[in-house]
Write a protein that holds these residues in place. Structure first.
Motif, PDB file in Angstrom:
ATOM      1  N   LYS A 201     -13.389  39.904  48.550  1.00 54.78           N
ATOM      2  CA  LYS A 201     -12.035  39.717  48.705  1.00 54.78           C
ATOM      3  C   LYS A 201     -11.537  38.676  47.572  1.00 54.78           C
ATOM      4  O   LYS A 201     -10.475  39.009  46.784  1.00 54.78           O
ATOM      5  N   ALA A 202     -12.383  37.606  46.979  1.00 53.39           N
ATOM      6  CA  ALA A 202     -11.954  36.848  45.768  1.00 53.39           C
ATOM      7  C   ALA A 202     -11.926  37.818  44.814  1.00 53.39           C
ATOM      8  O   ALA A 202     -11.251  37.518  43.653  1.00 53.39           O
ATOM      9  N   PRO A 209     -14.514  43.590  39.121  1.00 53.01           N
ATOM     10  CA  PRO A 209     -15.403  44.145  40.093  1.00 53.01           C
ATOM     11  C   PRO A 209     -16.775  43.224  40.429  1.00 53.01           C
ATOM     12  O   PRO A 209     -17.153  42.246  39.508  1.00 53.01           O
ATOM     13  N   LEU A 210     -17.160  43.171  41.712  1.00 50.01           N
ATOM     14  CA  LEU A 210     -18.331  42.542  42.096  1.00 50.01           C
ATOM     15  C   LEU A 210     -19.569  43.566  42.249  1.00 50.01           C
ATOM     16  O   LEU A 210     -19.451  44.136  42.917  1.00 50.01           O
ATOM     17  N   GLU A 211     -20.312  43.272  41.186  1.00 47.53           N
ATOM     18  CA  GLU A 211     -21.574  44.260  40.972  1.00 47.53           C
ATOM     19  C   GLU A 211     -22.850  43.545  40.690  1.00 47.53           C
ATOM     20  O   GLU A 211     -23.415  43.319  39.893  1.00 47.53           O
ATOM     21  N   SER A 257     -11.337  28.451  44.696  1.00 50.53           N
ATOM     22  CA  SER A 257     -12.162  27.679  45.226  1.00 50.53           C
ATOM     23  C   SER A 257     -12.589  28.526  46.348  1.00 50.53           C
ATOM     24  O   SER A 257     -11.721  29.100  46.847  1.00 50.53           O
ATOM     25  N   LEU A 258     -13.825  28.651  46.678  1.00 52.86           N
ATOM     26  CA  LEU A 258     -14.454  29.414  47.656  1.00 52.86           C
ATOM     27  C   LEU A 258     -14.588  28.427  48.980  1.00 52.86           C
ATOM     28  O   LEU A 258     -15.497  27.611  48.661  1.00 52.86           O
ATOM     29  N   SER A 259     -14.205  28.322  49.969  1.00 56.03           N
ATOM     30  CA  SER A 259     -14.462  27.461  51.285  1.00 56.03           C
ATOM     31  C   SER A 259     -13.757  28.475  52.522  1.00 56.03           C
ATOM     32  O   SER A 259     -13.100  29.331  52.443  1.00 56.03           O
TER      33      SER A 259
END
Length: 307
Positions: A201-202, A209-211, A257-259
């Motif tokens: 999602k982030a 892209p997240l690879e 920030s990821l939480s």
């Protein structure tokens, strides 16, 4: 109305197939059909729509299902209370958790719990429907990240946790932007894991892209690959603190920030058996020991609730 009628009805409402339900109940299919017809006659409405061998609940059937589950829960509660009073350290504990890293937290605490209460059997149910498992009495309590408002549930926020970028090399910067994290070779959980869903999602939000170069469901494998310099990883603080990570280094992630919040879910006005109370106390002590971001009022309320 007899309790066995409700038992037969609940099994059929679960299987939605007369033959399969009858087999699980240990009775013949004609017997099951007859008992369901008797129940429908007593209620005065059809509970199932029959389409060939398949069946589906009617609207009236859905109402009866919910009330039958409540009755079943009350009966189980009576049995649990009798067991708790007769022999508190013998019994069964059922916990519902989301698939992924939260299972590691629950499983790790089971080691301590088993040392304290070796005669209590612990069953961890991994499911995407934690709330449903609690409502249908398939679990004494659940641990979840995502909540749908429900008046039948007692929900307590346990803590907030951050996510870290971890590597085998120290970095002078304490913080790192999520966008720059995506430039590193990454070792991550598969997409089914809750942590990975948050990362996906982030990455969509920042438009990159997240690879990952490696995907694995094993946290130990992730940590070992990071140790050997294969890549970096993003893990929750829960996992970072619960495993041996003294030789690794972490940075806080920002922009965004990821939480996430972690919740404990129980059925309202339901008896909490001895095993569940003791496990929850152990869980709260561990959270406080690790200095997670907790809401003291919520934790105090939970402590008073389970005493």
């Amino acid at each position: 109305m007899e309790l066995r009628h409700l038992e037969y009805f609940l099994m059929l409402s679960k299987e939605l197939h007369f033959t399969k339900a009858a087999e699980k109940l240990g009775i013949s299919q004609p017997t099951l059909s007859h008992q369901i017809k008797m129940l429908e006659k007593e209620i005065g409405y059809s509970l199932f729509n029959r389409v060939g061998k398949k069946v589906e609940l009617t609207k009236i059937g859905e109402i009866v299902q919910q009330e039958a589950l409540n009755i079943q829960g009350s009966i189980l509660s009576i049995s649990s209370q009798i067991t708790a009073l007769s022999n508190v350290e013998i019994g069964e504990l059922k916990i519902a958790v989301l698939p992924g890293e939260i299972t590691d937290l629950v499983s790790t605490l089971c080691i301590q719990f088993n040392q304290l209460y070796p005669n209590i059997k612990v069953i961890i149910e991994t499911t995407d429907q934690v709330e449903k498992a609690v409502l249908q009495n398939q679990a004494d309590f659940g641990i979840d990240f995502h909540l749908t408002p429900n008046d039948l549930l007692q929900v307590t926020k346990l803590y907030d946790e951050d996510f870290y970028l971890i590597s085998n090399q120290r970095n002078k910067e304490q913080n790192v932007s999520f966008s720059s994290v995506l430039d590193y070779p990454l070792i991550l959980f598969p997409s089914m894991h809750q942590c990975r869903k948050l990362l996906n999602k982030a990455s969509n939000e920042v438009g990159k892209p997240l690879e990952p170069i490696v995907e694995t469901s094993s946290i130990r494998s992730i940590l070992n690959l990071v140790r050997h310099g294969v890549g970096r990883s993003i893990v929750s603080r829960t996992l970072y603190d619960f495993y041996e990570t003294e030789d690794l280094f972490f940075q806080h992630i920002e922009k965004p920030s990821l939480s996430r919040a972690v919740y404990l879910i129980m059925k309202k006005d339901c008896f909490i058996n001895y095993a569940a109370r003791e496990y929850i106390k152990l869980l709260v002590r561990e959270i406080e020991k690790l200095h997670f971001h907790t809401e003291k009022d919520a934790i105090n309320s939970l402590n008073s609730y389970v005493l």
